[in-house]
Enzyme design. Structure first.
Site, short mmCIF file in Angstrom:
data_model
loop_
_atom_site.label_atom_id
_atom_site.label_comp_id
_atom_site.label_asym_id
_atom_site.label_seq_id
_atom_site.Cartn_x
_atom_site.Cartn_y
_atom_site.Cartn_z
N SER A 289 0.88 -1.13 0.25
CA SER A 289 0.00 -0.13 -0.06
C SER A 289 0.98 1.16 -0.16
O SER A 289 2.06 1.24 0.63
CB SER A 289 -0.92 -0.13 1.30
OG SER A 289 -0.28 0.34 2.32
N ASP A 290 0.32 2.37 -0.56
CA ASP A 290 1.20 3.48 -0.25
C ASP A 290 0.95 3.86 1.30
O ASP A 290 0.05 3.14 1.87
CB ASP A 290 0.72 4.86 -1.14
CG ASP A 290 1.67 5.90 -1.11
OD1 ASP A 290 2.52 5.96 -0.30
OD2 ASP A 290 1.52 6.85 -2.27
N TYR A 291 1.74 4.98 1.79
CA TYR A 291 1.98 5.17 3.28
C TYR A 291 0.35 5.50 3.88
O TYR A 291 -0.24 6.42 3.56
CB TYR A 291 2.50 6.62 3.32
CG TYR A 291 3.32 6.78 4.75
CD1 TYR A 291 4.56 6.54 4.80
CD2 TYR A 291 2.40 7.45 5.59
CE1 TYR A 291 5.15 6.95 6.03
CE2 TYR A 291 3.23 8.03 6.77
CZ TYR A 291 4.49 7.72 7.03
OH TYR A 291 5.11 7.99 7.97
N THR A 292 -0.02 4.42 4.76
CA THR A 292 -1.16 4.58 5.38
C THR A 292 -2.31 4.43 4.61
O THR A 292 -3.43 4.81 4.99
CB THR A 292 -1.39 5.84 6.65
OG1 THR A 292 -1.42 6.88 5.79
CG2 THR A 292 -0.18 5.62 7.53
N ALA A 293 -2.25 3.96 3.38
CA ALA A 293 -3.62 4.31 2.39
C ALA A 293 -4.47 3.13 2.89
O ALA A 293 -5.56 3.51 2.59
CB ALA A 293 -2.96 3.71 0.85
#
Ligand code: NOJ
Length: 748
Positions: A289-293
């Site tokens: 995932s992207d950062y905290t997506a």
């Protein structure tokens, strides 16, 4: 050894008997691990955190950092973390890796990072490099990036960014290859080859991560993180192809994007992450995932709480969670409750472990953690030499009235503007690991090139967004004393990159005022634009005698600029993004549709597709770029006016250097499908060739077109071509060239 073995398994190529055995052993080893893993250990392999063990700025809050680092080490020892990102350094890397090897199953950590356009040696921002129209250059700079980053203890690169960006307000335009799909595909593939090298197991190879999957570049209004609402045809025709090209080049991880698409966040989008990625394309790697997506699914209004967000992201196809900690926190319980099948969890773990094996980490957990290499391979002189060459090849000459450029090395130069001596905005917005002190400023580059350094006078004139008291007077006086003014203006790096969208893509007002005052002196004025996107140029900046687009060029920015200013390098860059007439035209891109009422220059403008203030045209369109040489294109010729359904035609022209300077030209092949069951763009790039011609020299440039080049995504979402008439150009930009046409025949 596992590596080649695992790679063979991943890319499912036929293997020799001996290798087949190794693959079996490898798979058996991973299966054995998975059998022995607890639910927590499995979720741990699917969890990555920012590397607080080897922090980038350890001196800020050292006590807090020490505690955070110690906590993270405990998590690693407990097998609750499989990967760390954005740390650096061999010493800390060995410490973290030794903690992983003290965990129950001794599974090594994977070290990831954003090394977008160089580690310590910084190359031009990716958008700039795309202006070179030399994918092979991007492959070389990516290779060096991987050599330096792996020497600093990294394995996995959160690059290349392959998002197509059709709206220049979006700050992240700077990280990709611009507005065109064909160019974007070639650069995506080249960068993957560069990062990954010949074999992932080599100590200097990095796993590539084409990102952000998908359609992040289509955010509404160009505002970062915003909603994406696009047709499935545009998704497949414009935004997905660079990813496919990157996977075809061997990329084995990808990052899910922050945006939603047509109501479903990309990081919980099963159609994208599973049906297309794995089902249609057969992708064998893993999705992070992207950062905290995954956490952000809650703010999107797609998940009610953390647990649901975890379940939705995971079941959609996100194998690994970045930074939120949701997977380690919620996946074990979700599996126990029967809401996430154990088999799905095992599949994700297997994907991650296969990549760890492919990188050689099970054979050698301390790969890329060698302090001798760290000392030897980072910031080598030959890396700097490549950075200088890449810098000058990325510069685009937009305008050069009366051949004011190149400058004479004996001229008296007034270098004016907030970027004249600046050293904080040379690298660009995405460099975590480089030291600004090591970059060459514009002033230093020019000074080093001049026959006599006292020929150079430097005046700041203005701040980036605010005037300086007396600044303009001092600048005007310097201009009056000089033969020529070089005006270094534009954007600071904080104006582009993540979360840095702009509503008005202009040179900030204070600098515009400075430019007007300098222009009023009547001295020849050369503008050096510093920019992370296409800009809408106005007034004296637009009308300057010469304009060089110099982006953010990295460590060797000043030298690269000096090479071009004085003609030691003849500019050869072409725009990867269109410079509009006005900000309000965004999203503007050259390959737009015709509309039912196209505005045609020379015809009555009323009730045509245009704005009150401006026609729907670019000031400088995609593909534009001048040279100090002059090139003449003969009318384009076709080998036949008819292309058989399974046949091909050759499109060619002769290009002549009519000037007295050797130079490089980018010949661009464009096509238009005149009538189709889905309307087609006014032009689409289908090929290009960068050629070098001596004075007076001619070269025949030819391209072969087949039906595959004429395809588009039809109503049923399949790639199709339709018989009928096509226009074709070979041109120096997307709005020039003579046109020919041919007919694609029906299938017999
Ligand atoms: C967020 C960015 O969108 C992404 O490109 C980057 O890789 C991650 N942060 C990690 O730094």
């Amino acid at each position: 050894m596992f590596v080649s073995i695992v790679l063979s398994a991943l890319i499912a190529q036929p293997v020799f008997a001996q290798e087949a055995d190794k693959v079996k052993n490898q798979e058996a080893y991973i299966d054995g691990l998975i059998e022995r893993m607890t639910l927590e250990e499995k979720a741990g392999q699917l969890t990555t955190y920012g590397d607080e063990i080897r922090l980038l700025n350890p001196d800020i809050n050292p006590d807090v950092n020490r505690r955070k680092g110690e906590d993270l080490i405990k998590e690693v020892r407990a097998g609750r973390v499989g990967s760390l990102f954005n740390g650096r350094g061999v010493k800390g890397g060995r410490l973290a890796q030794s903690a992983a090897l003290q965990s129950r199953l001794k599974i090594p950590l994977l070290f990831g990072a954003d090394v977008i356009h160089g580690y310590r040696t910084v190359f031009p921002v990716p958008l700039a490099e795309a202006a070179s129209f030399e994918p092979q250059l991007a492959e070389r700079t990516a290779r060096v990036t991987a050599i330096e980053a792996t020497a600093a203890g990294l394995h996995w690169n959160f690059a290349p960014m392959v998002d197509i960006a059709r709206d220049q307000r979006w700050g992240r335009v700077v990280e990709g290859s611009g507005e065109d799909v064909y160019l974007g595909k070639l650069f995506a593939a080249a960068r993957v080859r560069g990062y990954q090298g010949e074999n992932l197991a080599n100590e200097d190879s990095m796993l590539a991560t084409p990102k952000h999957f998908a359609a992040y570049g289509a955010v509404s209004g160009g505002m970062d993180y915003n909603t994406v609402d696009i047709s499935p045809q545009t998704l497949r025709e414009v935004h997905l192809p660079p990813f496919k090209a990157a996977f075809d080049a061997g990329a084995l991880s990808t990052m899910s994007s922050f945006n939603e698409i047509n109501g479903v966040p990309a990081s919980a989008n099963r159609e994208l992450l599973t049906d297309i990625l794995r089902g249609e394309w057969g992708f064998k790697g893993f999705v992070v995932s992207d950062y905290t997506a995954d956490m952000e699914l809650i703010a999107h209004g797609y998940a009610a709480n953390e647990r649901e967000a975890t379940k939705l992201a995971f079941l959609a196809g996100v194998d690994m969670s970045m930074q939120s900690g949701f997977y380690i926190k919620h996946l074990p319980a979700l599996v126990k409750a029967g809401e996430v099948p154990m088999a799905a969890l095992d599949d994700s773990v297997r994907r991650v472990l296969r990549l760890k094996a492919a990188l050689g980490l099970f054979d050698n957990p301390y790969r890329s953690l060698d302090s001798e290499r760290e000392a030897a391979d980072i910031g080598k002189p030959e890396h700097r030499a490549l950075a200088r060459d890449a810098a000058r090849r990325s510069i685009v000459l937009l305008r050069n009235v009366n051949d004011v450029l190149p400058l004479n090395k004996t001229s008296k130069i007034a270098l004016i503007g907030p970027f004249a001596e600046d050293r904080h905005h040379l690298h660009g917005p995405w460099t975590l690991f480089a030291d600004a002190k090591e970059a060459i400023t514009v002033a230093a580059g020019i000074r080093a090139a001049l026959a006599d350094a006292s020929q150079l006078e430097i005046v700041q004139g203005s701040n980036v967004e605010k005037p300086i008291k007396g600044g303009i007077d001092a600048a005007v006086e310097a201009a009056n004393r000089a033969d020529v003014v070089v005006l270094a203006i534009g954007e600071i790096h904080e104006m582009s990159g993540e979360a840095q969208s702009r509503t008005d893509i202009v040179v900030p007002a204070a600098q515009q005022v400075l430019a007007e005052a300098i222009a009023a002196t009547g001295k020849p004025m050369i503008v050096l634009l510093r920019n992370g996107r296409a800009l809408a140029l106005q007034g004296a900046v637009r009308d300057a005698d010469a304009i060089l687009v110099t982006w953010f060029l990295g460590s060797e920015m000043g030298n690269g600029i000096a090479d071009v200013l004085f003609g030691d390098y003849n500019p050869s860059g072409h725009l990867p993004v269109s410079f509009p007439l006005e900000s309000g035209q965004q999203p503007y891109y050259y390959n737009h549709k015709s509309t039912g009422r196209p505005f045609i220059r020379g015809e009555a403008p009323e009730f045509k597709a245009r704005y009150r203030e401006a026609p729907n045209e670019a000031l400088y369109s995609f593909g534009h770029g001048l040279s100090y040489s002059k090139f003449k294109y003969d009318p384009v010729k076709l080998s036949s006016k008819r292309m058989a359904w399974d046949g091909s035609i050759t499109v060619s022209t002769r290009i002549t250097n009519t000037s007295s300077r050797a130079g490089e030209e980018v010949a661009q092949l464009y096509v238009r499908d005149r009538v189709a069951s889905s309307t087609r763009p006014v032009r689409e790039l289908k090929g290009f060739k960068k050629i070098r011609l001596d004075p007076g020299q001619s070269e025949q440039v030819s391209f072969t077109l087949t039906r595959a080049d004429l395809q588009f995504v039809g109503a049923d979402l399949q790639w199709i071509a339709e018989p009928g008439a096509f226009d074709v150009w070979i041109a120096p930009s997307s709005v020039q060239g003579t046109r020919e046409s041919f007919e694609l025949e029906r299938a017999k």
